[in-house]
Write an enzyme that holds these catalytic residues in place. Sequence first.
Site, PDB file in Angstrom:
ATOM      1  NE  ARG A 165      -3.487  -2.194  -0.105  1.00 42.60           N
ATOM      2  CZ  ARG A 165      -3.155  -3.164  -0.673  1.00 42.60           C
ATOM      3  NH1 ARG A 165      -1.854  -3.121  -1.391  1.00 42.60           N
ATOM      4  NH2 ARG A 165      -3.747  -4.317  -0.498  1.00 42.60           N
ATOM      5  CB  SER A 242      -8.997  -0.697   4.272  1.00 47.25           C
ATOM      6  OG  SER A 242      -9.454  -2.095   3.610  1.00 47.25           O
ATOM      7  CD  GLU A 346      -5.745   1.225   2.513  1.00 45.20           C
ATOM      8  OE1 GLU A 346      -5.341   0.222   3.082  1.00 45.20           O
ATOM      9  OE2 GLU A 346      -6.210   1.434   1.357  1.00 45.20           O
TER      10      GLU A 346
HETATM   11  C1  FAD Z   1     -15.467   1.191  -1.203  1.00 41.82           C
HETATM   12  C2  FAD Z   1     -13.887   1.453  -1.246  1.00 41.82           C
HETATM   13  C3  FAD Z   1     -13.257   0.290  -1.508  1.00 41.82           C
HETATM   14  C4  FAD Z   1     -11.600   0.182  -1.709  1.00 41.82           C
HETATM   15  N1  FAD Z   1     -11.067  -0.750  -1.738  1.00 41.82           N
HETATM   16  C5  FAD Z   1      -9.557  -0.853  -2.103  1.00 41.82           C
HETATM   17  C6  FAD Z   1      -9.008  -2.019  -2.197  1.00 41.82           C
HETATM   18  O1  FAD Z   1      -9.527  -3.135  -2.419  1.00 41.82           O
HETATM   19  N2  FAD Z   1      -7.631  -1.902  -2.562  1.00 41.82           N
HETATM   20  C7  FAD Z   1      -6.834  -0.601  -2.469  1.00 41.82           C
HETATM   21  O2  FAD Z   1      -5.661  -0.656  -2.502  1.00 41.82           O
HETATM   22  N3  FAD Z   1      -7.548   0.405  -2.177  1.00 41.82           N
HETATM   23  C8  FAD Z   1      -9.011   0.394  -2.104  1.00 41.82           C
HETATM   24  N4  FAD Z   1      -9.654   1.529  -2.043  1.00 41.82           N
HETATM   25  C9  FAD Z   1      -9.155   2.933  -1.798  1.00 41.82           C
HETATM   26  C10 FAD Z   1      -9.222   3.719  -3.282  1.00 41.82           C
HETATM   27  O3  FAD Z   1      -9.980   3.227  -3.792  1.00 41.82           O
HETATM   28  C11 FAD Z   1      -7.795   3.430  -4.031  1.00 41.82           C
HETATM   29  O4  FAD Z   1      -6.734   3.795  -3.152  1.00 41.82           O
HETATM   30  C12 FAD Z   1      -7.861   4.434  -5.210  1.00 41.82           C
HETATM   31  O5  FAD Z   1      -6.484   4.255  -6.169  1.00 41.82           O
HETATM   32  C13 FAD Z   1      -7.806   5.761  -5.079  1.00 41.82           C
HETATM   33  O6  FAD Z   1      -8.160   6.396  -6.457  1.00 41.82           O
HETATM   34  P1  FAD Z   1      -8.720   7.899  -6.089  1.00 41.82           P
HETATM   35  O7  FAD Z   1      -8.645   8.032  -7.855  1.00 41.82           O
HETATM   36  O8  FAD Z   1     -10.212   8.015  -5.841  1.00 41.82           O
HETATM   37  O9  FAD Z   1      -7.724   8.902  -5.410  1.00 41.82           O
HETATM   38  P2  FAD Z   1      -8.056  10.145  -4.763  1.00 41.82           P
HETATM   39  O10 FAD Z   1      -8.856   9.842  -3.714  1.00 41.82           O
HETATM   40  O11 FAD Z   1      -8.560  11.033  -5.771  1.00 41.82           O
HETATM   41  O12 FAD Z   1      -6.556  10.564  -4.606  1.00 41.82           O
HETATM   42  C14 FAD Z   1      -5.590   9.825  -3.481  1.00 41.82           C
HETATM   43  C15 FAD Z   1      -4.328  10.397  -3.200  1.00 41.82           C
HETATM   44  O13 FAD Z   1      -3.746  10.200  -4.392  1.00 41.82           O
HETATM   45  C16 FAD Z   1      -3.347  11.650  -5.238  1.00 41.82           C
HETATM   46  N5  FAD Z   1      -3.526  11.574  -6.480  1.00 41.82           N
HETATM   47  C17 FAD Z   1      -4.631  10.798  -7.272  1.00 41.82           C
HETATM   48  N6  FAD Z   1      -4.615  10.822  -8.526  1.00 41.82           N
HETATM   49  C18 FAD Z   1      -3.025  11.467  -8.717  1.00 41.82           C
HETATM   50  C19 FAD Z   1      -2.442  11.300  -9.909  1.00 41.82           C
HETATM   51  N7  FAD Z   1      -3.054  10.986 -11.066  1.00 41.82           N
HETATM   52  N8  FAD Z   1      -1.200  11.925  -9.663  1.00 41.82           N
HETATM   53  C20 FAD Z   1      -0.530  12.231  -8.530  1.00 41.82           C
HETATM   54  N9  FAD Z   1      -1.422  12.135  -7.322  1.00 41.82           N
HETATM   55  C21 FAD Z   1      -2.825  11.774  -7.588  1.00 41.82           C
HETATM   56  C22 FAD Z   1      -4.443  12.593  -4.486  1.00 41.82           C
HETATM   57  O14 FAD Z   1      -3.735  13.962  -4.407  1.00 41.82           O
HETATM   58  C23 FAD Z   1      -4.729  11.943  -3.073  1.00 41.82           C
HETATM   59  O15 FAD Z   1      -3.327  12.474  -2.276  1.00 41.82           O
HETATM   60  C24 FAD Z   1     -11.047   1.619  -1.692  1.00 41.82           C
HETATM   61  C25 FAD Z   1     -11.813   2.605  -1.563  1.00 41.82           C
HETATM   62  C26 FAD Z   1     -13.326   2.638  -1.120  1.00 41.82           C
HETATM   63  C27 FAD Z   1     -14.245   3.787  -1.158  1.00 41.82           C
END
Ligand code: FAD
Length: 354
Positions: A165, A242, A346
Site C-alpha cells: 500500500r 480500509s 491508509e
Molecule cells: C469502497 C472502497 C473500497 C476500496 N477498496 C480498495 C482495495 O480493495 N484496495 C486498495 O488498494 N484500495 C481500495 N480503496 C481505496 C481507493 O479506492 C484507492 O486507493 C484508489 O486508487 C484511489 O483512487 P482515487 O482516484 O479515488 O484517488 P483520490 O482519492 O482522488 O486521491 C488519493 C491521493 O492520490 C493523489 N492522486 C490522485 N490521483 C493522482 C495522480 N494522477 N497523480 C498524483 N497524485 C494523485 C491525491 O492527491 C490524493 O493524495 C477503496 C476505497 C473505497 C471507497
Amino acid sequence: MFEGTRADLAAHTTLRLGGPAGRLVTLRDRDEVVQSVREAGTGPPLLLLAGGSNVVIGDNGFPGTVALLRTAGVLFEAGSDPDDVLVTVEAGQPWDDVVALAVTEGLAGIECLSGIPGSAGATPIQNVGAYGQEVAETITSVLVYDRADDRTRDLASAECHFGYRTSRFKHSERFIVLAVTFRLRRSTVAAPARYAELARALDIPTGGRASLAEVRAAVLELRAAKGMVLDPADPDTFSVGSFFMNPVLEAEAFATLLARARDCAGAEPAAWPSPDGTTKISAAWLIEHAGFGKGYAGGHAGVSVSTKHTLALTNRGAGTTAELLALAREIVEGVEKAFGVRLRPEPVLVNCSL
Ligand SMILES: Cc1cc2nc3c(=O)[nH]c(=O)nc-3n(C[C@H](O)[C@H](O)[C@H](O)COP(=O)(O)OP(=O)(O)OC[C@H]3O[C@@H](n4cnc5c(N)ncnc54)[C@H](O)[C@@H]3O)c2cc1C
C-alpha cells in the site's frame, strides 16, 4: 480547463466529507494537468483529486485550488512477447472500467482488482491491491510530471519503489501521474487464485484457476457483501475502503502479539508471513477483538464502523470529518491498549490529522 465556483468537496469524495474548496478546476487532458500544476508551483497550493476514494479532507476544506482529474483514454499496443499486451491508461480513467475492459478483451493480470473505486492514475500511488493481486505486478511504467525538474518523465516500475500500500508517490507532492502502462497477458483463464476466500467463492482449490469473467464476478460479489463496491443506496460504502493498513510486524513483535492475543481474546489474528521474516496481521481482527465490532459508533454521531466490515469507517450521511477522526482515534488507542500494536491510516489526510 473548466473553472468551477467554490464548492463543497464532500460532493467529490466517497466519504461524502470535506469542506469548501478555494477554487475548483476540472482538467481534461495532459496539457491542462501540467499547466495547472506548473501554475500552482508559484501560486496557492493545489490538491489533485481524482475519484476521491482515498482521501479524508478536513471540515474546513482546502483553501487553495482543487483540481479534478478527468483525463480519459486507453491505448492497447503489442508487447515484446506475442502473448503480452501493453495497456496505457490516462490517469483520470475510472479504474474499474479498465478492469472490465481487460476482462472482456481476454487480458489477465488485474481481474482480482475488480470493483476498486477511483482512477487508474491513483493505482500506483498506494500500489492498489486486493485478493492476492496488486498493480505493482503488472505496471511496467508510470508517466509523470516531475514538479521538481519541471518535466515529464517515464518512470520504470523499479523506480516507483512499490511496497505494501505504498510507493514513492504516496505522501509526496513531487510527481503527478499522467498515465500508467500495464503489461497484461492474453489468456482465457485468470492467474492462480492465491487468496483462500476467493478460491472458496470460485469453488476451486487455492492456487487453482478460473476464467477471467468468473474471477471478476466472484470478486465483485465478495466485495459487495463487505460494502467495498460503491453503492449510493448503501451508507456502508460511504468510506475510503480500509481506513487502516494491516500492520506488518517483525518476528519478535509478532510473537509478543500472539501471546497477548491468546490472553486477551483466546484466539489468534489472521496473519500472512513474508519471505523477509515479517508478518502482516489482519487489522480487522485487531479492531474487532479490541471491542469495536461491526456498526460500532461509540459516542460519535453521524459516523460508525461499517456494519459489513470492521476495517471501513463510514459516514452514515450526516457525519463530519472531525467525528470520523475521533472514531478513528478511539480505535487506534483501543487496539494499542489491547494488543500493543499501533494502527496507521491508509488514506491521505488533507487539512486534518489523526
Ligand atoms: C469502497 C472502497 C473500497 C476500496 N477498496 C480498495 C482495495 O480493495 N484496495 C486498495 O488498494 N484500495 C481500495 N480503496 C481505496 C481507493 O479506492 C484507492 O486507493 C484508489 O486508487 C484511489 O483512487 P482515487 O482516484 O479515488 O484517488 P483520490 O482519492 O482522488 O486521491 C488519493 C491521493 O492520490 C493523489 N492522486 C490522485 N490521483 C493522482 C495522480 N494522477 N497523480 C498524483 N497524485 C494523485 C491525491 O492527491 C490524493 O493524495 C477503496 C476505497 C473505497 C471507497
